[in-house]
Design a protein around this motif. Sequence first.
Motif, PDB file in Angstrom:
ATOM      1  N   SER A   7      -8.312  18.673 -13.758  1.00 47.25           N
ATOM      2  CA  SER A   7      -9.752  18.390 -13.724  1.00 47.25           C
ATOM      3  C   SER A   7     -10.336  18.766 -12.379  1.00 47.25           C
ATOM      4  O   SER A   7     -11.468  19.268 -12.301  1.00 47.25           O
ATOM      5  CB  SER A   7     -10.018  16.930 -14.071  1.00 47.25           C
ATOM      6  N   ILE A   8      -9.564  18.564 -11.284  1.00 52.53           N
ATOM      7  CA  ILE A   8     -10.094  18.954  -9.963  1.00 52.53           C
ATOM      8  C   ILE A   8     -10.252  20.470  -9.891  1.00 52.53           C
ATOM      9  O   ILE A   8     -11.282  20.985  -9.427  1.00 52.53           O
ATOM     10  CB  ILE A   8      -9.162  18.438  -8.847  1.00 52.53           C
ATOM     11  N   VAL A   9      -9.247  21.218 -10.368  1.00 53.63           N
ATOM     12  CA  VAL A   9      -9.341  22.685 -10.315  1.00 53.63           C
ATOM     13  C   VAL A   9     -10.505  23.173 -11.168  1.00 53.63           C
ATOM     14  O   VAL A   9     -11.282  24.053 -10.769  1.00 53.63           O
ATOM     15  CB  VAL A   9      -8.005  23.317 -10.762  1.00 53.63           C
ATOM     16  N   GLY A  10     -10.674  22.578 -12.368  1.00 54.22           N
ATOM     17  CA  GLY A  10     -11.792  22.964 -13.224  1.00 54.22           C
ATOM     18  C   GLY A  10     -13.128  22.669 -12.599  1.00 54.22           C
ATOM     19  O   GLY A  10     -14.068  23.468 -12.655  1.00 54.22           O
ATOM     20  N   PHE A  11     -13.222  21.508 -11.937  1.00 52.31           N
ATOM     21  CA  PHE A  11     -14.456  21.127 -11.257  1.00 52.31           C
ATOM     22  C   PHE A  11     -14.788  22.113 -10.139  1.00 52.31           C
ATOM     23  O   PHE A  11     -15.929  22.568 -10.007  1.00 52.31           O
ATOM     24  CB  PHE A  11     -14.289  19.708 -10.707  1.00 52.31           C
ATOM     25  N   PRO A  31     -27.456  17.367 -11.370  1.00 54.34           N
ATOM     26  CA  PRO A  31     -27.020  17.613 -12.747  1.00 54.34           C
ATOM     27  C   PRO A  31     -25.841  18.570 -12.832  1.00 54.34           C
ATOM     28  O   PRO A  31     -24.927  18.369 -13.647  1.00 54.34           O
ATOM     29  CB  PRO A  31     -28.258  18.226 -13.415  1.00 54.34           C
ATOM     30  N   GLU A  32     -25.839  19.610 -11.954  1.00 56.40           N
ATOM     31  CA  GLU A  32     -24.727  20.567 -11.993  1.00 56.40           C
ATOM     32  C   GLU A  32     -23.419  19.884 -11.647  1.00 56.40           C
ATOM     33  O   GLU A  32     -22.378  20.182 -12.238  1.00 56.40           O
ATOM     34  CB  GLU A  32     -24.992  21.722 -11.026  1.00 56.40           C
ATOM     35  N   ILE A  33     -23.447  18.965 -10.663  1.00 55.76           N
ATOM     36  CA  ILE A  33     -22.199  18.282 -10.296  1.00 55.76           C
ATOM     37  C   ILE A  33     -21.733  17.404 -11.449  1.00 55.76           C
ATOM     38  O   ILE A  33     -20.539  17.350 -11.779  1.00 55.76           O
ATOM     39  CB  ILE A  33     -22.406  17.487  -8.996  1.00 55.76           C
ATOM     40  N   GLY A  34     -22.692  16.723 -12.118  1.00 52.19           N
ATOM     41  CA  GLY A  34     -22.313  15.914 -13.282  1.00 52.19           C
ATOM     42  C   GLY A  34     -21.686  16.754 -14.368  1.00 52.19           C
ATOM     43  O   GLY A  34     -20.626  16.414 -14.911  1.00 52.19           O
ATOM     44  N   PHE A  35     -22.318  17.902 -14.679  1.00 51.43           N
ATOM     45  CA  PHE A  35     -21.750  18.795 -15.700  1.00 51.43           C
ATOM     46  C   PHE A  35     -20.387  19.319 -15.272  1.00 51.43           C
ATOM     47  O   PHE A  35     -19.491  19.473 -16.110  1.00 51.43           O
ATOM     48  CB  PHE A  35     -22.700  19.964 -15.959  1.00 51.43           C
TER      49      PHE A  35
END
Lengths: 168, 124
Positions: A7-11, A31-35
């Motif tokens: 999840s960290i790499v995807g984020f 919003p971009e960080i939430g997405f």
Amino acid sequence: MPFILTSIVGFLAYLVLTFPSGSTLGYWSKPEIGFGIAAGVIAAAIGGRLFCYYKNYRMLNPVRWVLFLIYAFGPFFIAMAKANIDVAMRVFTGKINPAIVKISPNLKTDLGITMLANSITLTPGTLTVDIDEDTNELYIHWIYAKELPAKIEDICGTFPEWVRRIAE
Amino acid sequence: MGAIIWIAAIIGVTFNALGSVALLRFPDVYTRLHGATKATTFGSIFTTLAVIVYGFVRWYYDGNPKYVILAVHAIVAVVFVLITNPVSAHAIARAAHRSEIMPVRAVVDELFNDNLAKKRGGTK
């Protein structure tokens, strides 16, 4: 652990793709960080087990990443430029002496052998055709075979030592 | 700055053109792959480098974020080209060899010899 890592790499990948989207939090809008977090968690739920298949976390070591960047921009890029000019000359002169030769680079991990095979294929003049999966020996199509049997330095220079330091 | 963009673009286009000439000059699928996939990768790196430099320069002078989006996406594109291009070249070469297309004018083919030995003797 595979879930959190993926999840960290995807984020981080999502953040790179949406680089300047606002100015509330650094360069990114809220919003971009939430997405990004949502996308990372979904990707980790689907592909976490595949991403950390061997449960071996040696690539988390930042020294390996620094070495990889030095390798990619230093010896690898120079070898690639030299080989490109060499093959460009062969396009005009038509002087070829092709052969499929076997080299044994003595690498053990899948990541290492993949990295070496990709490096060899990206330098023109040498092309990885097949791999012996039991012994990790590579079969390489070589456009101008200087001498036979082939020496590993003639084909890929110092690549195996670099790859051993980066990926093993 | 304009000079850097022009030089990078010209180097890239030159190598891409040479890759196309290699398709006509070389005799078989393996040697053609050398020109057609690898020379074009090197060319694509330089054309993309021109785009990246253009994006960052315009961002520096104009401050318009759409230019830095252009540059960042060009970097992502070149990274994916560098990962996928050798894999596809390897896939084509492996498929060609498995369907018994022999390299023309080859002085030695150790893969063919080893496969033949495996077929005859069971284990290698």
